[in-house]
Design an enzyme around this catalytic site. Structure first.
Site, PDB file in Angstrom:
ATOM      1  N   TRP A 100      14.622 123.907  23.273  1.00 38.47           N
ATOM      2  CA  TRP A 100      15.549 124.642  22.424  1.00 38.47           C
ATOM      3  C   TRP A 100      16.380 125.568  23.318  1.00 38.47           C
ATOM      4  O   TRP A 100      15.843 126.211  24.228  1.00 38.47           O
ATOM      5  CB  TRP A 100      14.782 125.473  21.381  1.00 38.47           C
ATOM      6  CG  TRP A 100      15.693 126.361  20.598  1.00 38.47           C
ATOM      7  CD1 TRP A 100      16.477 125.998  19.544  1.00 38.47           C
ATOM      8  CD2 TRP A 100      15.921 127.755  20.817  1.00 38.47           C
ATOM      9  NE1 TRP A 100      17.192 127.076  19.099  1.00 38.47           N
ATOM     10  CE2 TRP A 100      16.881 128.169  19.864  1.00 38.47           C
ATOM     11  CE3 TRP A 100      15.444 128.689  21.736  1.00 38.47           C
ATOM     12  CZ2 TRP A 100      17.343 129.484  19.789  1.00 38.47           C
ATOM     13  CZ3 TRP A 100      15.902 129.997  21.670  1.00 38.47           C
ATOM     14  CH2 TRP A 100      16.842 130.380  20.703  1.00 38.47           C
ATOM     15  N   ASP A 139      23.205 129.679   6.797  1.00 33.74           N
ATOM     16  CA  ASP A 139      21.949 129.875   6.077  1.00 33.74           C
ATOM     17  C   ASP A 139      21.959 131.179   5.249  1.00 33.74           C
ATOM     18  O   ASP A 139      22.557 132.167   5.651  1.00 33.74           O
ATOM     19  CB  ASP A 139      20.850 129.954   7.146  1.00 33.74           C
ATOM     20  CG  ASP A 139      19.457 129.802   6.582  1.00 33.74           C
ATOM     21  OD1 ASP A 139      19.315 129.753   5.359  1.00 33.74           O
ATOM     22  OD2 ASP A 139      18.522 129.733   7.399  1.00 33.74           O
ATOM     23  N   ARG A 176       8.429 128.143  11.558  1.00 34.74           N
ATOM     24  CA  ARG A 176       9.526 128.851  10.876  1.00 34.74           C
ATOM     25  C   ARG A 176       9.255 128.979   9.375  1.00 34.74           C
ATOM     26  O   ARG A 176      10.172 128.870   8.557  1.00 34.74           O
ATOM     27  CB  ARG A 176      10.872 128.163  11.123  1.00 34.74           C
ATOM     28  CG  ARG A 176      12.008 129.164  11.155  1.00 34.74           C
ATOM     29  CD  ARG A 176      13.384 128.537  11.072  1.00 34.74           C
ATOM     30  NE  ARG A 176      14.398 129.574  11.251  1.00 34.74           N
ATOM     31  CZ  ARG A 176      15.621 129.525  10.760  1.00 34.74           C
ATOM     32  NH1 ARG A 176      16.046 128.489  10.073  1.00 34.74           N
ATOM     33  NH2 ARG A 176      16.463 130.511  10.963  1.00 34.74           N
ATOM     34  N   ASP A 198      21.320 121.064   8.731  1.00 38.49           N
ATOM     35  CA  ASP A 198      20.380 121.587   9.722  1.00 38.49           C
ATOM     36  C   ASP A 198      18.996 120.956   9.534  1.00 38.49           C
ATOM     37  O   ASP A 198      18.708 120.309   8.501  1.00 38.49           O
ATOM     38  CB  ASP A 198      20.309 123.115   9.545  1.00 38.49           C
ATOM     39  CG  ASP A 198      19.912 123.845  10.812  1.00 38.49           C
ATOM     40  OD1 ASP A 198      19.439 123.208  11.763  1.00 38.49           O
ATOM     41  OD2 ASP A 198      20.074 125.086  10.829  1.00 38.49           O
ATOM     42  N   ASN A 257      15.120 122.371  10.965  1.00 41.47           N
ATOM     43  CA  ASN A 257      14.593 123.394  11.864  1.00 41.47           C
ATOM     44  C   ASN A 257      13.116 123.324  12.226  1.00 41.47           C
ATOM     45  O   ASN A 257      12.587 124.289  12.752  1.00 41.47           O
ATOM     46  CB  ASN A 257      14.894 124.784  11.294  1.00 41.47           C
ATOM     47  CG  ASN A 257      16.331 125.189  11.573  1.00 41.47           C
ATOM     48  OD1 ASN A 257      16.729 125.300  12.722  1.00 41.47           O
ATOM     49  ND2 ASN A 257      17.114 125.378  10.524  1.00 41.47           N
ATOM     50  N   CYS A 261      22.805 119.138  12.856  1.00 41.25           N
ATOM     51  CA  CYS A 261      22.255 120.277  13.578  1.00 41.25           C
ATOM     52  C   CYS A 261      20.738 120.190  13.447  1.00 41.25           C
ATOM     53  O   CYS A 261      20.227 119.668  12.450  1.00 41.25           O
ATOM     54  CB  CYS A 261      22.773 121.560  12.933  1.00 41.25           C
ATOM     55  SG  CYS A 261      22.080 123.069  13.626  1.00 41.25           S
ATOM     56  N   ASP A 280      21.959 125.942  20.088  1.00 42.76           N
ATOM     57  CA  ASP A 280      22.057 127.321  19.611  1.00 42.76           C
ATOM     58  C   ASP A 280      22.453 128.259  20.739  1.00 42.76           C
ATOM     59  O   ASP A 280      22.780 129.418  20.498  1.00 42.76           O
ATOM     60  CB  ASP A 280      20.712 127.777  19.033  1.00 42.76           C
ATOM     61  CG  ASP A 280      20.563 127.392  17.573  1.00 42.76           C
ATOM     62  OD1 ASP A 280      21.582 127.057  16.941  1.00 42.76           O
ATOM     63  OD2 ASP A 280      19.433 127.437  17.063  1.00 42.76           O
TER      64      ASP A 280
HETATM   65  C1  DGJ Z   1      19.489 126.799  13.344  1.00 46.21           C
HETATM   66  C2  DGJ Z   1      20.913 126.465  13.664  1.00 46.21           C
HETATM   67  O1  DGJ Z   1      21.015 125.844  14.901  1.00 46.21           O
HETATM   68  C3  DGJ Z   1      21.741 127.740  13.608  1.00 46.21           C
HETATM   69  O2  DGJ Z   1      23.062 127.457  13.994  1.00 46.21           O
HETATM   70  C4  DGJ Z   1      21.669 128.296  12.217  1.00 46.21           C
HETATM   71  O3  DGJ Z   1      22.273 127.409  11.322  1.00 46.21           O
HETATM   72  C5  DGJ Z   1      20.229 128.550  11.828  1.00 46.21           C
HETATM   73  N1  DGJ Z   1      19.403 127.397  12.034  1.00 46.21           N
HETATM   74  C6  DGJ Z   1      20.130 128.991  10.394  1.00 46.21           C
HETATM   75  O4  DGJ Z   1      18.847 129.082   9.962  1.00 46.21           O
END
Ligand code: DGJ
Length: 742
Positions: free
Chosen positions: A194, A362, A438, A473, A475, A521, A543
C-alpha cells in the site's frame, strides 16, 4: 500488415503472424501441441519445426526432457510447472492432451463472464482455437490464440470441458504457459505495498521456480499480474523483451521455472493455491485471458504494445476515447467531516479554477462519520446532506461542472443495516472469528442474489441524481474464505466466483449507466489490473500522492498500463502519506503524466496557489490529448542506481507534439553539463521547444527555440544549469518542456 494464421498441413504447424511478431506451434508425433517459436517475425509458408529445442533424440520416450509444450500436464514425464491439473474421480491426476482439430477465423471471440481484449472489425485480428482431448477421461481443452494487426503479441486463454462421465476437480488451470529455448533472462515484476505499489523489481533467472502471486482475493498492492523477461543488455529502447499480462483481478500467479537443461518455462493464470473447481460431466471452465507480447525494441516496445491494446481494445465504452475530466476529490480535503455547504464551497472554487468534475468520496451514506460503520447502507446521510445526493448533485452541476460519487459495493460494515439483515452475506467461517480489517467484512460476491441486490440499490443511487463519474473502491482483502452458498467440495471456487461476481456487477452497472465514467480503486492501487480496465478505463494509481513517491509508482505502473489509466492527483503538503513538502509545481509536473486532478480542499488554497493551479489546469487542458492519448516514453529511471533523477515524455500519435518531464529529487551543487536525449520524435521535423512555466531561467535560455527532431534525439535537451540556478532550485525540482513541430 494484417494479422494472419496459416496451417501447414504437411508439418502440422500453425503460424500466427502480425507486425513484428511470429508465434508458431506444431502438433508433435505424440499428438501433444508443442511450442515452436514466440518472437521475431518469421517467413510464412515454410516450416519452422527445426526451431524446436529440447527434444531428445538419443533414446525414445525419455522422461524429463525439456520438450516445449503449449499446455503441459503432469503425470506423463513433464516435471515442470504444469498448465493444467485435474483430479479424476478415482483420485488420479494424469492427463494426456492430444490434438483433435483446430479452427482458424477472422476477428476474435470473447470469454463468457470474463473481460478480454476485443476487436471492432474482423480484420483487426486473426484467431485460432485448437481442441485437445485426453481420450481416457474425455477432458477437452480448447486453447484460443489471437493475434492483432498492430500488436506484436498473442492473446491466449483456455476452456476446459468435462467431456467424460464422472465429475472431476480442476486444481490448476493456467491461462498461458510458454517454454523458452534458454534461460538467459532477467525477470522483472511490479511489486510493493500500500502507498508504494508497482515498484520495478529485477532478478536473474536461476534454476528452480521464481514467482509472484497473491492469495488475497484481489490482484493486490503487493504484486501485479504482470511479468517481463529481458536480456541482460536490454534497455528501454533496444534488445529483446517478453511481457506476460493477465486480464484478471483476483488471485494470480506469474511464475518462471528454469530446469536442469537451462531452458525456461513461464506461466501465468489463476493462482492454484486455494483454488479448486468442480466440473460435472458437460460443464466447462474458462480461464482469464493472458496477453503475451514480444519486443526487439526494448522494454519500451513491450509497454507500447500493452498501452495501445489496453487503451484501445480492452477499455470500453464512451470514455475509452474521450477526454477524461479534470477532477477534484474531497477525500484528503475533508475526510469524513463535511456537509453540503462545505462541498458546494469547494466545488465553487474548483469550478473557478477551471476544474471539470467534483468528486464526493467516502462518508456520504448511512451514519458514516468514520470507518467503523455503514458500508452496505447505500442511502444518503441526511445529517450531512439534507437535500440528498440529488440535491447536492443539482447544486454542483448547476455550477457548470460534473458531479462524481464514491462507492465501495463489495463491502459491509458489521454496524450496518445490511449486515443486520443478512449476516450470512459476509464471507467467513461459522464458528470462527473473522479477522478484522478496516472494521469491514467482504460480501460474498459469488452469490447472484448479492450482485442483484447491489445492482438494485446502486442503480437507485446512480439513477437518482446527476452523476457523471463513480469511484469504485475496495478496501480490504478476503480472510476466512468460506461461502454459505457453496457445498464443502466447492469451497475452492469462492475466490474465482468472487471475481466473476465483481465483473458481473461492473458489467451491469456500466451497461446501465453508459455515460458514467468509472474509476477503479482499492485502497489506492490494490487492484490496478487489466481485468478492471475493461470496465473502468482509469484507476486510482496509489493513495500515495507525494510527488517523489509517485515517480516510482507511475514509472512502474507504466510498464504495462497506459497514461490514460493512471489517476494522478496533486494533494496538499505536507503530504498525508510521507509528510514531505514539495512545491505545487513539482506535484503537478508529476501528476500531469496520468489522468490529472486534485485531491485537497481548494478553499484552503492561498491566492498565489490558486493562480498557479489555474495555470496548471489550463496547461493540462491544452496538452491533455498528448498526456492521455499519446505515446509514453521512459527516459531516466527512478530505479536506476541512486534513483535521484527521473525523466519521461509523452508524444502525440502524429509525433508533432510532446511534453517532457525531468525530475531531480535531491539538489546537487554545480551539477555540470548534462543532456537528456529524447525518443519517439520525428527526426525530420523541427520542434519549437519551450520550458513550462516560463520563468526566464538558464535552462530555458539554453533550450528554447527551434530544434530538429534529429538533434533532440541524438544530442538532447540541455539540463546542466548555471551555478546560480542550481543553488536557487532546492530539492524536489521538476522541469517540464513542451515541443511543437512547426
Ligand atoms: C481508499 C482510497 O484509496 C482513498 O482514495 C479513499 O477513497 C478512501 N479509501 C476512502 O475510504
Amino acid at each position: 500488415m494484417t494479422a494472419s494464421i496459416d496451417w501447414l498441413e504437411e508439418t502440422h504447424e500453425l503460424h500466427l503472424r502480425t507486425e513484428g511478431f511470429s508465434y508458431v506451434v506444431a502438433v508433435l508425433e505424440s499428438g501433444a501441441l508443442g511450442g515452436v517459436h514466440l518472437g521475431a517475425p518469421l517467413r510464412g509458408g515454410v516450416s519452422h519445426r527445426g526451431l524446436r529445442t529440447g527434444e531428445f533424440h538419443g533414446f525414445a520416450n525419455r522422461v524429463g526432457d525439456p520438450v516445449p509444450l503449449e499446455y503441459p500436464t503432469a503425470g506423463t514425464g513433464d516435471y515442470r510447472i504444469p498448465a493444467l491439473v485435474i483430479q479424476h474421480a478415482d483420485g488420479s491426476s494424469v492427463l494426456d492432451l492430444r490434438y483433435v482439430s483446430h479452427r482458424i477465423f477472422a476477428g476474435k471471440g470473447r470469454i463468457s463472464g470474463l473481460p478480454s481484449t476485443y476487436v471492432e472489425s474482423d480484420d483487426e485480428a486473426a484467431s485460432v482455437e485448437v481442441l485437445l482431448r485426453d481420450d481416457v477421461s474425455g477432458i477437452e481443452v480448447t486453447l484460443s490464440y489471437s493475434v492483432f494487426r498492430d500488436v506484436p503479441g498473442v492473446a491466449r486463454s483456455a476452456r476446459i470441458r468435462n467431456g467424460g462421465t464422472t465429475r472431476v476437480r480442476i486444481t490448476t488451470a493456467m491461462s498461458a504457459v510458454q517454454d523458452l529455448a534458454d534461460a538467459d533472462w532477467t525477470l522483472v515484476t511490479l511489486s510493493g505495498a500500500w502507498a508504494r505499489e508497482r515498484h520495478v523489481v529485477e532478478r536473474t533467472l536461476v534454476p528452480g521456480r521464481q514467482s509472484v502471486s497473491t492469495t488475497r482475493g484481489a490482484s493486490s498492492h503487493q504484486h501485479n499480474p504482470f511479468m517481463l523477461l529481458k536480456r541482460a543488455a536490454t534497455t528501454e529502447d533496444a534488445g529483446e523483451a517478453i511481457g506476460l499480462s493477465l486480464v484478471y483481478s483476483g488471485n494470480f500467479v506469474a511464475e518462471a521455472e528454469v530446469d536442469s537443461f537451462d531452458t525456461a518455462r513461464v506461466r501465468i493464470g489463476i493462482n492454484p493455491e486455494g483454488f479448486a473447481w468442480v466440473l460435472e460431466p458437460g460443464d466447462a471452465l474458462a480461464t482469464p485471458e493472458a496477453v503475451l507480447v514480444y519486443s526487439r525494441n526494448g522494454i519500451g516496445g513491450v509497454s507500447d504494445a500493452y498501452h495501445r491494446l489496453y487503451r484501445e481494445r480492452l477499455a470500453r465504452g464512451k470514455w475509452r476515447d474521450a477526454d477524461r475530466p479534470l477532477l477534484v476529490n474531497n477525500w484528503e480535503g475533508t475526510y469524513f467531516a463535511f456537509d453540503e455547504e462545505k462541498l458546494v464551497d469547494m466545488a465553487i472554487v474548483a469550478r473557478d479554477l477551471g476544474l471539470e468534475l467534483f468528486v464526493l468520496d467516502d462518508g456520504w451514506f448511512g451514519k458514516r462519520d468514520d470507518d467503523t460503520t455503514s458500508l452496505g447502507d447505500w442511502f444518503v446521510d441526511r445529517r450531512k446532506l439534507p437535500n440528498g445526493i440529488d440535491g447536492l448533485a443539482k447544486r454542483i452541476t448547476e455550477l457548470g461542472i460534473g458531479f462524481g460519487l464514491w462507492i465501495e459495493p463489495e463491502m459491509v460494515s458489521e454496524r450496518s443495516e445490511l449486515f443486520a439483515a443478512h449476516p450470512d452475506w459476509a464471507i467467513g467461517v461459522p464458528g470462527r472469528p473473522r479477522t478484522p480489517s478496516r472494521n469491514q467484512l467482504v460480501l460474498d460476491m459469488g452469490r447472484p442474489e448479492i450482485v442483484d441486490h447491489l445492482f438494485g440499490v446502486l442503480s437507485d443511487v446512480l439513477g437518482g441524481a446527476s452523476i457523471s463519474y463513480v469511484k469504485w473502491d475496495m478496501n480490504r482483502n478476503i480472510t476466512e474464505p468460506w461461502s454459505a452458498a457453496l457445498p464443502a467440495d466447492r469451497q475452492g471456487e469462492l475466490f474465482h466466483r468472487y471475481v466473476l461476481g465483481v465483473y458481473e456487477l461492473y458489467r451491469r452497472l456500466t451497461e446501465r449507466f453508459p455515460d458514467i465514467l468509472f474509476e477503479s480503486c482499492a485502497g489506492g492501487g490494490g487492484r490496478f489490473d487489466p481485468g478492471l480496465l475493461a470496465y473502468a478505463p482509469q484507476g486510482w494509481t496509489s493513495d500515495d500522492t507525494d510527488a517523489v513517491e509517485r515517480l516510482r509508482i507511475q514509472w512502474g505502473t507504466s510498464l504495462a498500463y497506459p497514461l490514460s489509466s493512471m489517476g494522478a492527483h496533486v494533494s496538499a503538503v505536507p503530504n498525508h502519506q510521507v509528510a514531505r513538502t514539495t512545491s505545487i509545481g513539482m506535484r503537478a509536473a508529476v501528476a500531469f503524466f496520468g489522468v490529472f486532478g486534485y485531491e485537497l480542499d481548494p478553499t484552503a488554497m492561498s491566492a498565489e496557489e490558486r493562480t498557479i493551479v489555474r495555470e496548471q489546469v489550463a496547461f493540462y487542458k491544452q496538452w491533455r490529448p498528448v498526456l492521455q492519448g499519446g505515446r509514453f516514453v521512459r527516459l531516466r529511471s527512478p530505479f536506476a542506481a541512486g534513483g535521484n533523477e527521473t525523466a519521461w515524455m509523452a508524444v502525440s500519435p502524429d509525433e508533432r507534439r510532446a511534453v517532457v518531464g525531468h525530475y531531480r529529487v535531491l539538489n546537487r551543487p554545480i551539477p555540470g553539463p548534462d543532456r537528456l536525449r529524447l525518443r519517439g520524435l520525428d527526426a525530420d521535423a523541427n520542434y519549437r521547444v519551450a520550458v513550462w512555466p516560463a520563468k526566464g531561467s538558464e535552462t530555458e535560455r539554453a533550450n528554447s527555440g527551434v530544434r530538429g527532431g534529429d538533434e533532440l534525439m541524438s544530442a538532447g535537451l540541455a539540463l546542466g544549469v548555471e551555478k546560480a540556478e542550481a543553488a536557487a532550485r532546492g530539492d524536489f525540482a521538476a522541469t517540464l518542456f513542451t515541443l511543437e513541430a512547426e
